[in-house]
Design a protein around this motif. Structure first.
Motif, PDB file in Angstrom:
ATOM      1  N   GLY A   1      45.837  19.409  57.509  1.00 34.81           N
ATOM      2  CA  GLY A   1      44.385  19.237  57.518  1.00 34.81           C
ATOM      3  C   GLY A   1      43.698  20.096  56.469  1.00 34.81           C
ATOM      4  O   GLY A   1      42.800  19.640  55.759  1.00 34.81           O
ATOM      5  N   GLU A   2      44.124  21.352  56.374  1.00 36.16           N
ATOM      6  CA  GLU A   2      43.555  22.249  55.374  1.00 36.16           C
ATOM      7  C   GLU A   2      43.915  21.786  53.960  1.00 36.16           C
ATOM      8  O   GLU A   2      43.086  21.835  53.052  1.00 36.16           O
ATOM      9  CB  GLU A   2      44.061  23.675  55.592  1.00 36.16           C
ATOM     10  N   LEU A   3      45.141  21.319  53.779  1.00 36.84           N
ATOM     11  CA  LEU A   3      45.563  20.816  52.474  1.00 36.84           C
ATOM     12  C   LEU A   3      44.695  19.623  52.064  1.00 36.84           C
ATOM     13  O   LEU A   3      44.214  19.554  50.930  1.00 36.84           O
ATOM     14  CB  LEU A   3      47.035  20.404  52.511  1.00 36.84           C
ATOM     15  N   THR A   4      44.469  18.719  52.990  1.00 30.72           N
ATOM     16  CA  THR A   4      43.635  17.548  52.717  1.00 30.72           C
ATOM     17  C   THR A   4      42.228  17.959  52.305  1.00 30.72           C
ATOM     18  O   THR A   4      41.674  17.426  51.342  1.00 30.72           O
ATOM     19  CB  THR A   4      43.583  16.633  53.957  1.00 30.72           C
ATOM     20  N   LYS A   5      41.657  18.927  53.007  1.00 32.31           N
ATOM     21  CA  LYS A   5      40.310  19.405  52.663  1.00 32.31           C
ATOM     22  C   LYS A   5      40.283  20.022  51.273  1.00 32.31           C
ATOM     23  O   LYS A   5      39.341  19.804  50.508  1.00 32.31           O
ATOM     24  CB  LYS A   5      39.818  20.413  53.696  1.00 32.31           C
ATOM     25  N   LYS A   6      41.310  20.813  50.931  1.00 32.90           N
ATOM     26  CA  LYS A   6      41.356  21.425  49.606  1.00 32.90           C
ATOM     27  C   LYS A   6      41.387  20.357  48.516  1.00 32.90           C
ATOM     28  O   LYS A   6      40.728  20.489  47.484  1.00 32.90           O
ATOM     29  CB  LYS A   6      42.572  22.340  49.471  1.00 32.90           C
ATOM     30  N   ILE A   7      42.145  19.315  48.743  1.00 30.82           N
ATOM     31  CA  ILE A   7      42.256  18.260  47.735  1.00 30.82           C
ATOM     32  C   ILE A   7      40.970  17.439  47.671  1.00 30.82           C
ATOM     33  O   ILE A   7      40.401  17.245  46.594  1.00 30.82           O
ATOM     34  CB  ILE A   7      43.477  17.364  48.010  1.00 30.82           C
ATOM     35  N   LEU A   8      40.494  16.966  48.820  1.00 30.94           N
ATOM     36  CA  LEU A   8      39.324  16.087  48.831  1.00 30.94           C
ATOM     37  C   LEU A   8      38.018  16.797  48.525  1.00 30.94           C
ATOM     38  O   LEU A   8      37.137  16.227  47.874  1.00 30.94           O
ATOM     39  CB  LEU A   8      39.211  15.373  50.180  1.00 30.94           C
ATOM     40  N   HIS A   9      37.869  18.031  48.995  1.00 34.96           N
ATOM     41  CA  HIS A   9      36.596  18.729  48.824  1.00 34.96           C
ATOM     42  C   HIS A   9      36.585  19.685  47.640  1.00 34.96           C
ATOM     43  O   HIS A   9      35.566  19.813  46.965  1.00 34.96           O
ATOM     44  CB  HIS A   9      36.222  19.480  50.103  1.00 34.96           C
ATOM     45  N   ASP A  10      37.685  20.358  47.381  1.00 32.95           N
ATOM     46  CA  ASP A  10      37.706  21.339  46.297  1.00 32.95           C
ATOM     47  C   ASP A  10      38.131  20.708  44.964  1.00 32.95           C
ATOM     48  O   ASP A  10      37.423  20.812  43.977  1.00 32.95           O
ATOM     49  CB  ASP A  10      38.637  22.500  46.633  1.00 32.95           C
ATOM     50  N   ILE A  11      39.266  20.041  44.959  1.00 29.42           N
ATOM     51  CA  ILE A  11      39.788  19.498  43.699  1.00 29.42           C
ATOM     52  C   ILE A  11      38.995  18.290  43.228  1.00 29.42           C
ATOM     53  O   ILE A  11      38.602  18.211  42.068  1.00 29.42           O
ATOM     54  CB  ILE A  11      41.297  19.195  43.825  1.00 29.42           C
ATOM     55  N   HIS A  12      38.742  17.336  44.112  1.00 29.33           N
ATOM     56  CA  HIS A  12      38.032  16.122  43.699  1.00 29.33           C
ATOM     57  C   HIS A  12      36.596  16.395  43.261  1.00 29.33           C
ATOM     58  O   HIS A  12      36.021  15.587  42.531  1.00 29.33           O
ATOM     59  CB  HIS A  12      38.041  15.073  44.821  1.00 29.33           C
ATOM     60  N   ASN A  13      36.020  17.498  43.666  1.00 29.41           N
ATOM     61  CA  ASN A  13      34.645  17.818  43.283  1.00 29.41           C
ATOM     62  C   ASN A  13      34.537  18.580  41.966  1.00 29.41           C
ATOM     63  O   ASN A  13      33.432  18.893  41.530  1.00 29.41           O
ATOM     64  CB  ASN A  13      33.941  18.599  44.400  1.00 29.41           C
ATOM     65  N   ILE A  14      35.649  18.876  41.328  1.00 27.73           N
ATOM     66  CA  ILE A  14      35.609  19.541  40.025  1.00 27.73           C
ATOM     67  C   ILE A  14      35.178  18.517  38.975  1.00 27.73           C
ATOM     68  O   ILE A  14      35.742  17.416  38.892  1.00 27.73           O
ATOM     69  CB  ILE A  14      36.984  20.137  39.659  1.00 27.73           C
ATOM     70  N   ASP A  15      34.195  18.896  38.176  1.00 30.65           N
ATOM     71  CA  ASP A  15      33.717  18.015  37.113  1.00 30.65           C
ATOM     72  C   ASP A  15      34.848  17.710  36.136  1.00 30.65           C
ATOM     73  O   ASP A  15      35.483  18.629  35.614  1.00 30.65           O
ATOM     74  CB  ASP A  15      32.552  18.680  36.365  1.00 30.65           C
ATOM     75  N   GLY A  16      35.123  16.451  35.928  1.00 30.82           N
ATOM     76  CA  GLY A  16      36.177  16.032  35.013  1.00 30.82           C
ATOM     77  C   GLY A  16      37.403  15.464  35.696  1.00 30.82           C
ATOM     78  O   GLY A  16      38.199  14.773  35.056  1.00 30.82           O
ATOM     79  N   VAL A  17      37.573  15.719  36.983  1.00 34.49           N
ATOM     80  CA  VAL A  17      38.725  15.172  37.708  1.00 34.49           C
ATOM     81  C   VAL A  17      38.451  13.695  38.001  1.00 34.49           C
ATOM     82  O   VAL A  17      37.447  13.346  38.613  1.00 34.49           O
ATOM     83  CB  VAL A  17      39.003  15.941  39.020  1.00 34.49           C
ATOM     84  N   ILE A  18      39.343  12.840  37.533  1.00 34.60           N
ATOM     85  CA  ILE A  18      39.206  11.398  37.740  1.00 34.60           C
ATOM     86  C   ILE A  18      39.994  10.938  38.954  1.00 34.60           C
ATOM     87  O   ILE A  18      39.502  10.178  39.780  1.00 34.60           O
ATOM     88  CB  ILE A  18      39.685  10.622  36.489  1.00 34.60           C
ATOM     89  N   ASP A  19      41.244  11.419  39.067  1.00 34.02           N
ATOM     90  CA  ASP A  19      42.136  10.927  40.124  1.00 34.02           C
ATOM     91  C   ASP A  19      43.208  11.973  40.407  1.00 34.02           C
ATOM     92  O   ASP A  19      43.520  12.802  39.555  1.00 34.02           O
ATOM     93  CB  ASP A  19      42.791   9.622  39.662  1.00 34.02           C
ATOM     94  N   THR A  20      43.764  11.913  41.616  1.00 32.29           N
ATOM     95  CA  THR A  20      44.873  12.792  41.983  1.00 32.29           C
ATOM     96  C   THR A  20      45.985  11.999  42.654  1.00 32.29           C
ATOM     97  O   THR A  20      45.733  10.975  43.289  1.00 32.29           O
ATOM     98  CB  THR A  20      44.440  13.917  42.951  1.00 32.29           C
ATOM     99  N   THR A  21      47.189  12.494  42.502  1.00 34.53           N
ATOM    100  CA  THR A  21      48.346  11.995  43.234  1.00 34.53           C
ATOM    101  C   THR A  21      48.999  13.219  43.854  1.00 34.53           C
ATOM    102  O   THR A  21      49.271  14.195  43.151  1.00 34.53           O
ATOM    103  CB  THR A  21      49.336  11.282  42.296  1.00 34.53           C
ATOM    104  N   THR A  22      49.235  13.178  45.153  1.00 33.63           N
ATOM    105  CA  THR A  22      49.759  14.345  45.869  1.00 33.63           C
ATOM    106  C   THR A  22      51.193  14.102  46.317  1.00 33.63           C
ATOM    107  O   THR A  22      51.498  13.070  46.911  1.00 33.63           O
ATOM    108  CB  THR A  22      48.879  14.670  47.086  1.00 33.63           C
ATOM    109  N   ALA A  23      52.057  15.070  46.040  1.00 34.74           N
ATOM    110  CA  ALA A  23      53.447  15.040  46.503  1.00 34.74           C
ATOM    111  C   ALA A  23      53.654  16.271  47.385  1.00 34.74           C
ATOM    112  O   ALA A  23      53.701  17.392  46.892  1.00 34.74           O
ATOM    113  CB  ALA A  23      54.403  15.056  45.317  1.00 34.74           C
ATOM    114  N   ILE A  24      53.740  16.048  48.698  1.00 39.39           N
ATOM    115  CA  ILE A  24      53.916  17.148  49.645  1.00 39.39           C
ATOM    116  C   ILE A  24      55.383  17.591  49.632  1.00 39.39           C
ATOM    117  O   ILE A  24      56.295  16.770  49.653  1.00 39.39           O
ATOM    118  CB  ILE A  24      53.497  16.712  51.059  1.00 39.39           C
TER     119      ILE A  24
END
Length: 80
Positions: free
Chosen positions: A50-73
């Motif tokens: 849950g915390e990992l998901t929040k970091k990706i969706l809220h922290d990483i995706h909100n950085i200006d310039g980030v278009i897309d992410t692919t996550t490998a757990i």
């Protein structure tokens, strides 16, 4: 503890600023610009999925310039 590699597609000309912003996020163990189909790779840890998901969706995706992410757990970590 959950760890993952997050592969990012970044807008042209914004890789350096994205890497700088990524390195400020708590739990980011490493953030590097790379060549190939992705522009950056982040190694990140969190207490749970849950915390990992929040970091990706809220922290990483909100950085200006980030278009897309692919996550490998990470499913198996090396024992120290």
């Amino acid at each position: 503890m959950v760890r993952a590699y997050v592969l990012l597609t970044v807008e042209i000309g914004k890789v350096e600023s994205v890497i700088t912003a990524l390195r400020q996020i708590p739990g980011v163990l490493r953030a590097d610009a790379v060549t190939g189909p992705y522009d950056a790779i982040v190694y990140i840890e969190a207490n749970d999925l849950g915390e990992l998901t929040k970091k990706i969706l809220h922290d990483i995706h909100n950085i200006d310039g980030v278009i897309d992410t692919t996550t490998a757990i990470v499913v198996e970590m090396e024992e120290k």
